[in-house]
Design an enzyme around this catalytic site. Structure first.
Site, PDB file in Angstrom:
ATOM      1  N   ASN A 141       0.863  -1.185   0.000  1.00 36.66           N
ATOM      2  CA  ASN A 141       0.000   0.000   0.000  1.00 36.66           C
ATOM      3  C   ASN A 141       0.900   1.236   0.000  1.00 36.66           C
ATOM      4  O   ASN A 141       1.509   1.554   1.014  1.00 36.66           O
ATOM      5  CB  ASN A 141      -0.880  -0.036   1.260  1.00 36.66           C
ATOM      6  CG  ASN A 141      -1.700   1.229   1.443  1.00 36.66           C
ATOM      7  OD1 ASN A 141      -1.827   2.045   0.523  1.00 36.66           O
ATOM      8  ND2 ASN A 141      -2.271   1.396   2.630  1.00 36.66           N
ATOM      9  N   GLU A 164      -6.929   4.154   8.040  1.00 37.98           N
ATOM     10  CA  GLU A 164      -6.752   5.587   7.742  1.00 37.98           C
ATOM     11  C   GLU A 164      -7.989   6.151   7.060  1.00 37.98           C
ATOM     12  O   GLU A 164      -8.338   7.321   7.250  1.00 37.98           O
ATOM     13  CB  GLU A 164      -5.475   5.784   6.899  1.00 37.98           C
ATOM     14  CG  GLU A 164      -4.227   5.531   7.743  1.00 37.98           C
ATOM     15  CD  GLU A 164      -2.974   5.179   6.965  1.00 37.98           C
ATOM     16  OE1 GLU A 164      -2.959   5.307   5.726  1.00 37.98           O
ATOM     17  OE2 GLU A 164      -2.000   4.761   7.618  1.00 37.98           O
ATOM     18  N   GLY A 196       2.596   2.023  10.695  1.00 39.88           N
ATOM     19  CA  GLY A 196       3.526   3.145  10.545  1.00 39.88           C
ATOM     20  C   GLY A 196       4.258   3.533  11.820  1.00 39.88           C
ATOM     21  O   GLY A 196       4.883   4.586  11.870  1.00 39.88           O
TER      22      GLY A 196
HETATM   23  C1  PEP Z   1      -0.622  -0.048   5.936  1.00 42.37           C
HETATM   24  O1  PEP Z   1      -0.611   1.046   5.419  1.00 42.37           O
HETATM   25  O2  PEP Z   1      -1.585  -0.793   5.753  1.00 42.37           O
HETATM   26  C2  PEP Z   1       0.510  -0.450   6.757  1.00 42.37           C
HETATM   27  C3  PEP Z   1       0.475  -1.615   7.326  1.00 42.37           C
HETATM   28  O3  PEP Z   1       1.554   0.448   6.871  1.00 42.37           O
HETATM   29  P1  PEP Z   1       3.005   0.141   7.515  1.00 42.37           P
HETATM   30  O4  PEP Z   1       3.494  -1.161   6.902  1.00 42.37           O
HETATM   31  O5  PEP Z   1       3.847   1.308   7.083  1.00 42.37           O
HETATM   32  O6  PEP Z   1       2.836   0.025   8.977  1.00 42.37           O
END
Ligand code: PEP
Length: 249
Positions: A9, A95, A169
């Site tokens: 993603n 999000e 994140g």
């Molecule tokens: C995501 O955006 O679904 C995600 C898991 O982000 P990250 O791997 O950066 O934690």
């Protein structure tokens, strides 16, 4: 055997120049690569689909509208996404739930719209930190599954991604025991609701700070069939070792 899937993603990151990462990723994929889906921002979907042709990499969107068409300024429909050559769409990412006030009933409608356009829906669920700390994780997950999954899921049209919000994140990840507990719970819930033929075959992804150095451990869990990866999917050099760890799991 359930299909394994590594989905990236890109969120609101990337311009046309970033599509060079697809070519690099292709060159780094192991021979036994699982399914790989990259979800770039919407303006890149068409070019990404063209760039990914014959690479074994599939392209997905990060959201879709629940309606086919109409006066929804700024939104894109599932049919428009399919028209770009994309095959998947993420729905219900935390999000989107947080910043766009999306609820389970919206996610359910979006998944149905995705299927109508021939897309596979990657349906996201996951608890907030306060839910985890209050020991409410499984109740939250049960509620999200009941509310977000339409009745006609199949292994071909649906992937479920468990993403604890506090792990996205942040560099924090649940313990392997916590991941196993939730994934086993999700599996039992969907087997009960949809029957073993369907519930046992739907891929379950873990998402939240998956990195090259923790992926192999996460993939040890029997009901983890892959990962939804944010930050570490932006660079092929980071995403490829995660894909290789999945292939070897
Ligand atoms: C995501 O955006 O679904 C995600 C898991 O982000 P990250 O791997 O950066 O934690």
């Amino acid at each position: 055997m359930r299909r394994k899937l590594a989905a990236g993603n890109w969120k609101m990151n990337g311009t046309a120049a970033s599509l060079a990462e697809l070519e690099t990723l292709k060159s780094l994929l192991p021979a036994n690569a699982p399914d790989v889906v990259i979800c770039p921002p919407a303006p890149l979907l068409f070019r990404a689909s063209e760039a990914a042709r014959d690479t074994g990499i599939q392209i997905g969107a990060q959201d879709c509208h629940m309606q086919d068409s109409g006066a929804f300024t700024g939104d894109i429909s599932a049919a428009m996404i399919a028209d770009t050559g994309a095959t998947h769409v993420i729905v219900g990412h935390s999000e989107r739930r947080a910043a766009h006030d999306e609820h389970d009933r919206d996610v359910r409608k979006k998944a149905t719209a995705a299927w109508a356009a021939g897309l596979t829906a990657i349906i996201c669920i996951g608890e907030a930190l306060e839910d985890r700390e209050a020991d409410n994780t499984l109740d939250i997950i049960a509620g999200q599954l009941a509310g977000s999954l339409p009745d006609h899921v199949s292994a071909a049209n649906t992937v479920i991604a468990y993403e604890p919000i506090w792990a996205i994140g942040t560099g924090k990840i649940p313990t392997l025991e916590q991941i196993v507990e939730v994934h086993d719970f999700v599996r039992s819930k969907i087997v009960t609701r949809f029957g073993a033929d369907t519930g046992d075959m739907i891929p379950l992804l873990y998402g939240g700070s998956v990195k090259p150095d923790n992926a192999a451990t996460i993939f040890e869990a029997a009901n983890v069939d892959g990962a939804l990866v944010g930050g570490a999917s932006l660079k092929a050099a980071d995403f490829a070792p995660i894909i290789t760890a999945l292939a070897n799991s």
